[in-house]
Motif scaffolding. Structure first.
Motif, PDB file in Angstrom:
ATOM      1  N   GLY A 184       1.828  -5.502  -9.100  1.00 43.72           N
ATOM      2  CA  GLY A 184       1.347  -4.432  -8.242  1.00 43.72           C
ATOM      3  C   GLY A 184       0.061  -3.808  -8.744  1.00 43.72           C
ATOM      4  N   LEU A 185      -0.370  -2.775  -8.039  1.00 48.39           N
ATOM      5  CA  LEU A 185      -1.621  -2.097  -8.339  1.00 48.39           C
ATOM      6  C   LEU A 185      -1.477  -1.205  -9.566  1.00 48.39           C
ATOM      7  CD1 LEU A 185      -4.356  -2.159  -6.725  1.00 48.39           C
ATOM      8  CD2 LEU A 185      -3.745   0.128  -5.910  1.00 48.39           C
ATOM      9  N   PRO A 186      -2.431  -1.255 -10.501  1.00 47.52           N
ATOM     10  CA  PRO A 186      -2.364  -0.384 -11.679  1.00 47.52           C
ATOM     11  C   PRO A 186      -2.282   1.085 -11.269  1.00 47.52           C
ATOM     12  CG  PRO A 186      -4.103  -2.019 -11.928  1.00 47.52           C
ATOM     13  CD  PRO A 186      -3.620  -2.115 -10.509  1.00 47.52           C
ATOM     14  N   GLY A 187      -1.451   1.852 -11.965  1.00 43.55           N
ATOM     15  CA  GLY A 187      -1.321   3.265 -11.677  1.00 43.55           C
ATOM     16  C   GLY A 187      -0.479   3.597 -10.470  1.00 43.55           C
ATOM     17  N   SER A 188       0.143   2.597  -9.866  1.00 46.46           N
ATOM     18  CA  SER A 188       0.928   2.816  -8.642  1.00 46.46           C
ATOM     19  C   SER A 188       2.312   3.359  -8.961  1.00 46.46           C
ATOM     20  CB  SER A 188       1.066   1.509  -7.863  1.00 46.46           C
ATOM     21  OG  SER A 188       1.796   0.548  -8.619  1.00 46.46           O
ATOM     22  N   ARG A 189       2.896   4.013  -7.951  1.00 49.39           N
ATOM     23  CA  ARG A 189       4.287   4.461  -8.070  1.00 49.39           C
ATOM     24  C   ARG A 189       5.206   3.263  -8.265  1.00 49.39           C
ATOM     25  NH1 ARG A 189       5.375  10.120  -8.366  1.00 49.39           N
ATOM     26  NH2 ARG A 189       3.849  11.227  -7.091  1.00 49.39           N
ATOM     27  N   LEU A 190       4.847   2.146  -7.672  1.00 47.72           N
ATOM     28  CA  LEU A 190       5.682   0.954  -7.773  1.00 47.72           C
ATOM     29  C   LEU A 190       5.824   0.502  -9.217  1.00 47.72           C
ATOM     30  CD1 LEU A 190       7.219  -1.440  -6.499  1.00 47.72           C
ATOM     31  CD2 LEU A 190       5.021  -2.624  -6.351  1.00 47.72           C
TER      32      LEU A 190
ATOM     33  N   ASN B   7       0.815  -1.216   0.000  1.00 53.39           N
ATOM     34  CA  ASN B   7       0.000   0.000   0.000  1.00 53.39           C
ATOM     35  C   ASN B   7       0.850   1.269   0.000  1.00 53.39           C
ATOM     36  OD1 ASN B   7      -2.482  -1.414   0.020  1.00 53.39           O
ATOM     37  ND2 ASN B   7      -2.349  -1.716   2.225  1.00 53.39           N
ATOM     38  N   ARG B   8       1.983   1.234   0.690  1.00 54.42           N
ATOM     39  CA  ARG B   8       2.858   2.408   0.754  1.00 54.42           C
ATOM     40  C   ARG B   8       3.464   2.685  -0.621  1.00 54.42           C
ATOM     41  NH1 ARG B   8       6.012   4.360   5.149  1.00 54.42           N
ATOM     42  NH2 ARG B   8       7.104   6.257   4.481  1.00 54.42           N
ATOM     43  N   ALA B   9       3.832   1.616  -1.320  1.00 51.70           N
ATOM     44  CA  ALA B   9       4.477   1.776  -2.622  1.00 51.70           C
ATOM     45  C   ALA B   9       3.508   2.220  -3.713  1.00 51.70           C
ATOM     46  CB  ALA B   9       5.157   0.473  -3.035  1.00 51.70           C
ATOM     47  N   VAL B  10       2.220   2.270  -3.390  1.00 48.87           N
ATOM     48  CA  VAL B  10       1.251   2.783  -4.356  1.00 48.87           C
ATOM     49  C   VAL B  10       1.461   4.273  -4.577  1.00 48.87           C
ATOM     50  CG1 VAL B  10      -1.209   3.285  -4.727  1.00 48.87           C
ATOM     51  CG2 VAL B  10      -0.496   1.012  -3.948  1.00 48.87           C
ATOM     52  N   HIS B  11       1.756   5.017  -3.485  1.00 44.25           N
ATOM     53  CA  HIS B  11       1.827   6.477  -3.580  1.00 44.25           C
ATOM     54  C   HIS B  11       3.163   7.078  -3.145  1.00 44.25           C
ATOM     55  CE1 HIS B  11       1.494   6.770   0.798  1.00 44.25           C
ATOM     56  NE2 HIS B  11       0.584   5.819   0.728  1.00 44.25           N
TER      57      HIS B  11
ATOM     58  N   LEU C 105      12.161  -3.038 -15.665  1.00 40.41           N
ATOM     59  CA  LEU C 105      11.625  -4.310 -15.191  1.00 40.41           C
ATOM     60  C   LEU C 105      10.245  -4.552 -15.808  1.00 40.41           C
ATOM     61  CD1 LEU C 105      12.432  -4.032 -11.363  1.00 40.41           C
ATOM     62  CD2 LEU C 105      13.649  -5.414 -13.059  1.00 40.41           C
ATOM     63  N   PRO C 106       9.907  -5.794 -16.124  1.00 40.34           N
ATOM     64  CA  PRO C 106       8.548  -6.089 -16.582  1.00 40.34           C
ATOM     65  C   PRO C 106       7.553  -5.798 -15.454  1.00 40.34           C
ATOM     66  CG  PRO C 106      10.044  -7.939 -17.018  1.00 40.34           C
ATOM     67  CD  PRO C 106      10.765  -7.004 -16.099  1.00 40.34           C
ATOM     68  N   THR C 107       6.388  -5.313 -15.795  1.00 43.14           N
ATOM     69  CA  THR C 107       5.367  -5.024 -14.789  1.00 43.14           C
ATOM     70  C   THR C 107       4.084  -5.768 -15.115  1.00 43.14           C
ATOM     71  OG1 THR C 107       4.548  -3.066 -15.963  1.00 43.14           O
ATOM     72  CG2 THR C 107       6.322  -2.726 -14.367  1.00 43.14           C
ATOM     73  N   VAL C 108       3.376  -6.156 -14.069  1.00 43.60           N
ATOM     74  CA  VAL C 108       2.099  -6.852 -14.218  1.00 43.60           C
ATOM     75  C   VAL C 108       1.097  -6.210 -13.272  1.00 43.60           C
ATOM     76  CG1 VAL C 108       0.885  -9.060 -14.053  1.00 43.60           C
ATOM     77  CG2 VAL C 108       3.271  -9.009 -14.810  1.00 43.60           C
ATOM     78  N   ALA C 109       0.008  -5.706 -13.825  1.00 40.43           N
ATOM     79  CA  ALA C 109      -1.045  -5.107 -13.006  1.00 40.43           C
ATOM     80  C   ALA C 109      -1.934  -6.201 -12.450  1.00 40.43           C
ATOM     81  CB  ALA C 109      -1.867  -4.136 -13.853  1.00 40.43           C
ATOM     82  N   GLU C 110      -2.324  -6.032 -11.186  1.00 43.04           N
ATOM     83  CA  GLU C 110      -3.208  -7.019 -10.578  1.00 43.04           C
ATOM     84  C   GLU C 110      -4.434  -6.354  -9.975  1.00 43.04           C
ATOM     85  OE1 GLU C 110      -2.199  -9.306  -7.125  1.00 43.04           O
ATOM     86  OE2 GLU C 110      -1.257  -7.624  -6.123  1.00 43.04           O
ATOM     87  N   ALA C 111      -5.463  -7.166  -9.777  1.00 42.14           N
ATOM     88  CA  ALA C 111      -6.685  -6.740  -9.097  1.00 42.14           C
ATOM     89  C   ALA C 111      -6.993  -7.752  -8.006  1.00 42.14           C
ATOM     90  CB  ALA C 111      -7.843  -6.646 -10.084  1.00 42.14           C
ATOM     91  N   PHE C 112      -7.833  -7.341  -7.067  1.00 52.52           N
ATOM     92  CA  PHE C 112      -8.179  -8.203  -5.936  1.00 52.52           C
ATOM     93  C   PHE C 112      -9.649  -8.598  -6.015  1.00 52.52           C
ATOM     94  CE2 PHE C 112      -4.443  -5.924  -4.715  1.00 52.52           C
ATOM     95  CZ  PHE C 112      -3.709  -6.830  -3.957  1.00 52.52           C
TER      96      PHE C 112
END
Length: 256
Positions: free
Chosen positions: A148-154, A115-119, A163-170
């Motif tokens: 990680g979360l779509p649109g996140s700072r991470l 959650n911290r790495a989102v913003h 690095l490759p990135t993959v957006a996830e949902a819960f």
């Protein structure tokens, strides 16, 4: 096509929280606790062996060093220290994954760090630096995607670092109108109704959207769907989600 992931290995010594064997029968990616919020060497080894046997991708679920708080307490960790701790956790899991005939296929932060790495740009960059350290130790041609979360700072920092990135949902978490997760301290943050969770999974896979807590619709390009392993009847829920996705014509397959 969508990936189905869950948190595994969230125990310590004689204490076990997740039904790892049952979850591994349904998920395609396993976020394995690396000892900082949960997990210990014997648990990590066992889960890696089980995942490798079943062809499930192994992911390092890295966290703040917070066993007592299950990694869900806010912490202020200096960037250099956090980067080293992320690399340390990935490296520890890599040993057991390789010994089982597999490898760490991606990295996903857990709890408060997620959650911290989102913003928080600094903490996000520190996580990415830790992943890059772990990636360098693997040698060329072994990229480590960040989940990680779509649109996140991470994810932004990971993409900038190459690095490759993959957006996830819960499937089992409530969302705010801005696309972030409702904090667990608020009522309704975790969804327990199986039908509601399944409906969310089908809507995401079929229409690419989620419904926020206020009823608004959120567009999502998530390639991976998470079902938390520490919720009641998690294994049964994961199995139903996978069955319903398959029945709807959705291919459930690991992204990594």
């Amino acid at each position: 096509m969508i990936d189905l992931n869950a948190d595994l290995g969230e125990g310590f010594g004689r204490w076990h929280l997740t039904d790892d064997e049952a979850l591994l029968a349904s998920v395609t990616s396993a976020n394995v606790a690396c000892g900082y919020h949960a997990g210990d060497p014997a648990t990590m080894r066992r889960v890696c062996e089980l995942a490798a046997e079943r062809g499930v991708r192994i992911g390092a679920q890295v966290s703040y060093r917070d066993l007592a708080g299950f990694g869900r307490r806010a912490m202020d960790v200096p960037a250099a220290e956090l980067a080293a701790e992320v690399a340390y956790q990935v490296g520890a899991l890599e040993v057991f994954a390789r010994a089982a005939g597999s490898a760490v296929a991606y990295v996903k932060p857990h709890g408060a760090l997620y959650n911290r790495a989102v913003h928080d740009a600094e903490q996000a960059a520190a996580v990415v630096e830790g992943v890059r350290l772990a990636e360098a130790a693997r040698g060329p041609g072994s990229p480590l995607p960040v989940l990680g979360l779509p649109g996140s700072r991470l994810l932004a920092a990971a993409a900038e670092a190459g690095l490759p990135t993959v957006a996830e949902a819960f499937a089992d978490r409530a969302y705010r109108p801005d696309g972030t997760l409702v904090p667990r301290t608020e009522p309704g943050a975790v969804l327990h109704d199986p039908e509601q969770v399944i409906e969310r999974a089908l809507r995401l896979a079929g229409d690419g959207e989620l419904v926020a807590a206020d009823g608004g619709r959120l567009r999502s390009a998530a390639r991976s769907l998470c079902v938390h392993g520490d919720t009641p009847a998690a294994a049964r829920l994961a199995r139903r989600v996978r069955e319903e996705l398959a029945a709807a014509g959705v291919t459930v397959r690991a992204f990594a």
